[in-house]
Design a protein around this motif. Structure first.
Motif, PDB file in Angstrom:
ATOM      1  N   LEU A 332       0.809  -1.217   0.000  1.00 35.09           N
ATOM      2  CA  LEU A 332       0.000   0.000   0.000  1.00 35.09           C
ATOM      3  C   LEU A 332       0.845   1.272   0.000  1.00 35.09           C
ATOM      4  O   LEU A 332       0.441   2.301  -0.542  1.00 35.09           O
ATOM      5  CB  LEU A 332      -0.920   0.013   1.233  1.00 35.09           C
ATOM      6  N   MET A 333       2.053   1.207   0.600  1.00 36.85           N
ATOM      7  CA  MET A 333       2.816   2.421   0.843  1.00 36.85           C
ATOM      8  C   MET A 333       4.034   2.604  -0.055  1.00 36.85           C
ATOM      9  O   MET A 333       4.465   3.742  -0.296  1.00 36.85           O
ATOM     10  CB  MET A 333       3.266   2.466   2.313  1.00 36.85           C
ATOM     11  N   ARG A 334       4.606   1.524  -0.520  1.00 34.19           N
ATOM     12  CA  ARG A 334       5.829   1.639  -1.326  1.00 34.19           C
ATOM     13  C   ARG A 334       5.578   2.494  -2.571  1.00 34.19           C
ATOM     14  O   ARG A 334       4.511   2.465  -3.134  1.00 34.19           O
ATOM     15  CB  ARG A 334       6.312   0.246  -1.732  1.00 34.19           C
ATOM     16  N   ASP A 335       6.523   3.284  -2.976  1.00 31.85           N
ATOM     17  CA  ASP A 335       6.473   4.222  -4.109  1.00 31.85           C
ATOM     18  C   ASP A 335       5.787   5.518  -3.727  1.00 31.85           C
ATOM     19  O   ASP A 335       6.364   6.594  -3.873  1.00 31.85           O
ATOM     20  CB  ASP A 335       5.783   3.601  -5.335  1.00 31.85           C
ATOM     21  N   ALA A 336       4.541   5.446  -3.229  1.00 28.41           N
ATOM     22  CA  ALA A 336       3.813   6.678  -2.901  1.00 28.41           C
ATOM     23  C   ALA A 336       4.192   7.232  -1.532  1.00 28.41           C
ATOM     24  O   ALA A 336       4.140   8.442  -1.310  1.00 28.41           O
ATOM     25  CB  ALA A 336       2.311   6.437  -2.961  1.00 28.41           C
ATOM     26  N   HIS A 337       4.584   6.343  -0.599  1.00 28.67           N
ATOM     27  CA  HIS A 337       4.838   6.791   0.784  1.00 28.67           C
ATOM     28  C   HIS A 337       6.068   6.075   1.359  1.00 28.67           C
ATOM     29  O   HIS A 337       5.973   5.354   2.354  1.00 28.67           O
ATOM     30  CB  HIS A 337       3.607   6.537   1.663  1.00 28.67           C
ATOM     31  N   GLU A 338       7.208   6.280   0.724  1.00 24.39           N
ATOM     32  CA  GLU A 338       8.447   5.621   1.128  1.00 24.39           C
ATOM     33  C   GLU A 338       8.833   5.939   2.575  1.00 24.39           C
ATOM     34  O   GLU A 338       9.235   5.058   3.334  1.00 24.39           O
ATOM     35  CB  GLU A 338       9.586   6.057   0.201  1.00 24.39           C
ATOM     36  N   ALA A 339       8.711   7.200   2.960  1.00 21.63           N
ATOM     37  CA  ALA A 339       9.204   7.637   4.270  1.00 21.63           C
ATOM     38  C   ALA A 339       8.507   6.909   5.405  1.00 21.63           C
ATOM     39  O   ALA A 339       9.150   6.438   6.355  1.00 21.63           O
ATOM     40  CB  ALA A 339       9.036   9.148   4.425  1.00 21.63           C
ATOM     41  N   GLY A 340       7.179   6.809   5.330  1.00 22.60           N
ATOM     42  CA  GLY A 340       6.423   6.157   6.387  1.00 22.60           C
ATOM     43  C   GLY A 340       6.752   4.684   6.499  1.00 22.60           C
ATOM     44  O   GLY A 340       6.921   4.161   7.610  1.00 22.60           O
ATOM     45  N   PHE A 341       6.858   4.006   5.358  1.00 24.85           N
ATOM     46  CA  PHE A 341       7.161   2.581   5.406  1.00 24.85           C
ATOM     47  C   PHE A 341       8.568   2.330   5.921  1.00 24.85           C
ATOM     48  O   PHE A 341       8.790   1.414   6.719  1.00 24.85           O
ATOM     49  CB  PHE A 341       6.989   1.938   4.030  1.00 24.85           C
TER      50      PHE A 341
END
Length: 350
Positions: A332-341
């Motif tokens: 769900l998070m990789r690419d769009a939300h790298e920092a959080g993951f």
């Protein structure tokens, strides 16, 4: 891998509008059940008596007796107070209508009345916490972000320690809930002989309220909540998410009510944990992971360190369970939300 963002930020001006609503809601000594309505007079003999006429949470016209006769100083003062509440509620509703068009999360009218009556009895001030999907909606609004909402007919109320309450009605929590005008009844326990920990609207409705407390170990059990003359389901790891609660505001088309909700980072981590404790509901498990991922995405990009702190406080026995969710969270998070993951993965590895 998902290249699409899980959330959008509201414009700063809209967040200010929501903050103003929350500030005004906090000034209420009590919230009105149902829509604000209006004060009317009934003639009895030669005297006039007051009532508030309003649309209840189920969409039926109701009346609240305000007493009389007209001209009695105490009665007139009470009516004036109710009129002030009505004016404030109407002002809040007008502003909430605008927030709804902007994508802020609104609770349904039954939820508003139910949470409102608990606020009126001082449960949130005493330490009760709203958890579950309604808490998620409150947290989204408080963070100033919008995301996919989830319809739910569950209201989950939790408490970590005994609540210091006064003026509780004889019937306890069930009597409070009935003051909403909704016909609540106790839900029979699945285990024979055990008391109910849940209350539902009578009939075919699935709308219900669950009372929760932390378990002393890793098991599920039923325990008494004496101050509410009720029983609750004790859940493993619930103490973790209740430890750092914060104030929030639940908004609906009938008004706004102050509540207490978990802090976003612990709520997110706990959602991941709960997704692995659910063994027979895949849809709810997937919902838990997505809600957690939305919050983790926002926190990783705008509140660095919150995820690390939440993971540091996570009981060691829970870490293995949360780590098992990483492939789903990454999808769900990789690419769009790298920092959080990355912050989540690193924090769980330490």
């Amino acid at each position: 891998m998902s290249p699409f963002p899980l959330y959008e930020q509201h414009e700063l001006a809209y967040c200010s509008q929501f903050a103003n609503v929350a500030q005004a809601a906090a000034t209420q000594d009590k919230v009105l059940m149902g829509a604000p309505g209006t004060v009317i007079e009934h003639k009895r003999g030669g005297a006039a008596y007051y009532a508030r006429q309003y649309m209840g949470p189920e969409g039926r016209r109701q009346q609240e007796n305000l007493g009389g006769p007209k001209g009695d100083p105490e009665v007139d003062a009470r009516v004036e107070h109710v009129l002030q509440r009505i004016d404030l509620s109407k002002d809040l509703i007008s502003r909430i209508r605008d927030l709804s068009k902007l994508g802020f999360q609104l609770a349904d009218n039954k939820t508003y009345a139910t949470v409102g009556v608990l606020y009126n009895y001082g449960l949130f001030e005493a330490g009760a916490v709203l958890v579950g999907s309604h808490a998620y909606a409150v947290i989204l609004n408080s963070l100033g972000i919008k995301a996919i909402s989830y319809e739910t007919e569950d209201i989950d109320i939790a408490r970590r320690h005994q609540l210091a309450l006064t003026n509780i009605p004889k019937g306890g929590l069930l009597a409070m809930l009935k003051e909403t005008g909704i016909h609540f009844v106790s839900v029979p326990s699945m285990k024979r002989g055990e008391p109910s920990t849940s209350f539902t609207e009578a009939g075919k409705s699935r709308f219900h309220v669950d009372l929760l407390v932390p378990s002393r170990d890793d098991t599920f059990s039923t325990v008494p909540v004496t101050e509410l003359n009720a029983h609750a389901t004790a859940l493993p790891y619930l103490a973790y998410v209740l430890a750092n609660a914060q104030t929030g505001t639940l908004i609906s088309r009938h008004g706004a009510v102050p509540v207490r909700v978990p802090e976003p980072s612990r709520f997110a981590i706990h959602k991941l944990l709960v997704s692995r404790l659910r063994t027979n509901t895949l849809v709810k498990s997937q919902k838990d992971v997505r809600q957690a991922s939305v919050l983790l995405a926002m926190l990783g990009e705008h509140r660095s360190g919150d995820i690390e702190d939440a993971c540091a406080a996570l009981p060691r026995s829970a870490r293995v369970l949360v780590r098992r969710t990483l492939p789903e969270v990454e999808a769900l998070m990789r690419d769009a939300h790298e920092a959080g993951f990355e912050e989540l993965q690193t924090s769980l590895a330490s």
